[in-house]
Write an enzyme that holds these catalytic residues in place. Structure first.
Site, PDB file in Angstrom:
ATOM      1  N   HIS A 117     -11.298   7.005  23.689  1.00 50.15           N
ATOM      2  CA  HIS A 117     -11.185   7.512  24.534  1.00 50.15           C
ATOM      3  C   HIS A 117      -9.861   8.244  24.334  1.00 50.15           C
ATOM      4  CE1 HIS A 117      -9.023   7.846  28.853  1.00 50.15           C
ATOM      5  NE2 HIS A 117     -10.499   7.839  29.318  1.00 50.15           N
ATOM      6  N   SER A 149     -24.892  -1.842  25.779  1.00 48.24           N
ATOM      7  CA  SER A 149     -24.406  -0.718  26.614  1.00 48.24           C
ATOM      8  C   SER A 149     -25.616  -0.346  27.669  1.00 48.24           C
ATOM      9  CB  SER A 149     -24.476   0.473  25.755  1.00 48.24           C
ATOM     10  OG  SER A 149     -23.922   1.518  26.345  1.00 48.24           O
TER      11      SER A 149
END
Length: 528
Positions: free
Chosen positions: A238, A441
């Site tokens: 990120h 995920s």
């Protein structure tokens, strides 16, 4: 007729019509929260409705809508507190805003005048907010690209919006300011401390404004513990990780990734070996932003061990914005906890759990936070956080969600997301769309659609020639069916994207490291 009388009549008419419109909602709310019955009585009076019309009649009332009734497709939390359909939570897709309503939300329409002059054709605040509500309803119903759980109900907390709840200072050191929610914040911290197997005597935490603040706080503590360290993080981390490096003037290494998004462990080891004279701060991604890849914490620890880097020479921060809230509820998932030599973790509250405002939780070892602690007489508390005044509403909302949903409810939501993500992958593959889904995920990565209007409609997050859908509890199979139908129509009209360059994200979708069946499996039989 005087101007004052005209305005009075117009205002009275508008109040009456809007009160009548609000009455239906309040009738429903009263059934869920009897303490709000006074509100309904007031609105009925203003709308000219007879009092007996407002009296609740459980025999005749229509049952409250249940947003878990999407043809039994949704296996998420059948929670007793989820008594209404938050926008975006059901299978319904709401129509886009009309051009007339869009005109009420332009920059000029919402302009705040300084000279007290208002044009006669300027929409009123009520008209603007009504249009804005319709916009949010429409956009929330086709929200696919960003990891926010829109299935929540916090109506029981609306009353507390009347108070200026401020948790300024340290969560564990009360200040002179009495309007706070520290007791709820500490309960949230205790929950996550137990979830991540921390020693209660060794852990410290606080409720943050978002995952970025948690990352900034974790990296700040790492820098304070190791002022001359190098920060190592994968290039698919990120952006807040490298923002922290810029803010704190730290040397940082952006480590290339494997095709499915995990950090390249061999390259990490090579870079660490080059700089054994300096401490290492390592960010471990518990779910990357675009591909949802989970870095292997145990493998990184083995790399450190292989290089004979002692514990006092490295510091590990875990960015667990979305998936750290999921992995503890997945059977046989890797263990990410303070039982291992990690130093801090950041988790978002508004993502998997669901909350109307961005928020999160940051945990760290108590010994580290002591390095930034300062006594503030003005607060009669200590300063240990990046933010001074801290939103006490966030802690209250997180506490409420955790109490009402419970561990069992969170696990059901997690399982729903995992199952529905697989369904999306299968449906995309069935129409010939290239897509992949990482283990652990709910982020389905697919080729980027060529139609920009389609991307904007479904709010897809894109990177070069790929896009992704993050399957959250509010995404249902019926919505996926509509998404796939529209994508197929878009492809038929606009065609399909080609790889934008050698080694682009789209080309990496075909790498075998993702797993999956892009080739037939050979069926071997022994001779009889």
């Amino acid at each position: 007729m005087s101007l004052v009388l005209k305005l009075s009549n117009r205002l009275s008419s508008e109040i009456s019509s809007r009160a009548a419109a609000a009455l239906t909602t309040c009738r429903f709310v009263n059934n869920a929260f009897p303490a709000l019955e006074t509100t309904t009585r007031y609105l009925s009076t203003e709308a000219g409705v007879e009092d007996e019309d407002v009296e609740p009649d459980n025999k005749n009332d229509t049952a409250a809508p249940d947003f878990f009734n999407d043809n039994a497709f949704k296996s998420g939390t059948p929670s007793p507190w989820a008594v209404f359909d938050a926008w975006g939570a059901s299978g319904d897709i709401h129509a886009p805003l009309s051009p007339q309503d869009h005109s009420k939300l332009t920059r000029e329409a919402v302009r705040i005048e300084v000279d007290e002059t208002t044009s006669s054709d300027t929409p009123s605040e009520t008209e603007i907010l009504t249009a804005y509500d319709q916009l949010l309803k429409s956009r929330s119903s086709v929200h696919f690209g960003y990891p926010y759980n829109l299935s929540y109900n916090h109506e029981e907390l609306y009353n507390f919006m009347r108070y200026s709840i401020n948790n300024l200072g340290d969560p564990f050191v009360p200040s002179n300011y009495g309007v706070h929610s520290r007791q709820f914040e500490c309960a949230v911290i205790d929950f996550f401390s137990e979830l991540f197997k921390a020693d209660p005597e060794d852990i410290w935490g606080h409720v943050t404004t978002c995952g970025t603040e948690g990352n900034l706080h974790g990296i700040l503590l790492a820098r304070e513990c190791h002022p001359d360290a190098i920060l190592y993080s994968s290039r698919e981390s990120h952006y807040s990780i490298f923002k922290a490096a810029r803010y704190y003037r730290m040397d940082a290494k952006s480590i290339p990734t494997l095709p499915m998004g995990e950090i390249d462990y061999s390259l990490l080891e090579r870079e660490l070996a080059k700089n054994l004279d300096r401490p290492a701060i390592i960010n471990v991604n518990i779910g990357t932003t675009v591909k949802g890849a989970v870095d292997n914490l145990d493998r990184i620890l083995r790399v450190l061990q292989n290089l004979n880097i002692p514990r006092e020479r490295y510091h590990i921060h875990c960015d667990g914005a979305l998936f750290a809230m999921m992995m503890p509820f997945i059977d046989h998932a890797p263990d990410v906890s303070f039982k291992k030599p990690i130093d801090s973790i950041s988790v978002s509250g508004h993502k998997m759990l669901g909350c109307p405002m961005p928020c999160g939780i940051a945990l760290t070892r108590k010994e580290h936070v002591k390095k930034v602690e300062h006594r503030i007489d003005y607060l009669n508390s200590v300063d240990t956080t990046i933010i001074g005044s801290r939103n006490g509403e966030s802690a209250l909302y997180l506490w409420y969600s955790l109490r009402k949903k419970s561990v069992a409810g969170i696990k059901k939501d997690v399982l729903h997301c995992l199952e529905t993500a697989k369904y999306l992958r299968e449906q995309l593959s069935s129409i010939g769309i290239d897509c992949r889904l990482n283990d652990l995920s709910t982020t389905v990565v697919l080729e980027r659609p060529l139609d920009d209007d389609f991307i904007k409609r479904w709010q897809l997050a894109c990177e070069e020639d790929i896009a992704h859908v993050v399957v959250m509890p509010n995404i249902t199979k019926s919505k996926i069916d509509q998404f796939v139908k529209e994508l197929k129509e878009s492809v038929e009209e606009h065609g399909r994207i080609k790889a934008q360059r050698e080694g682009s994200p789209l080309t990496q979708l075909f790498c075998s490291s993702w797993g999956g069946a892009y080739e037939d499996v050979n069926d071997l039989k022994s001779d009889s």
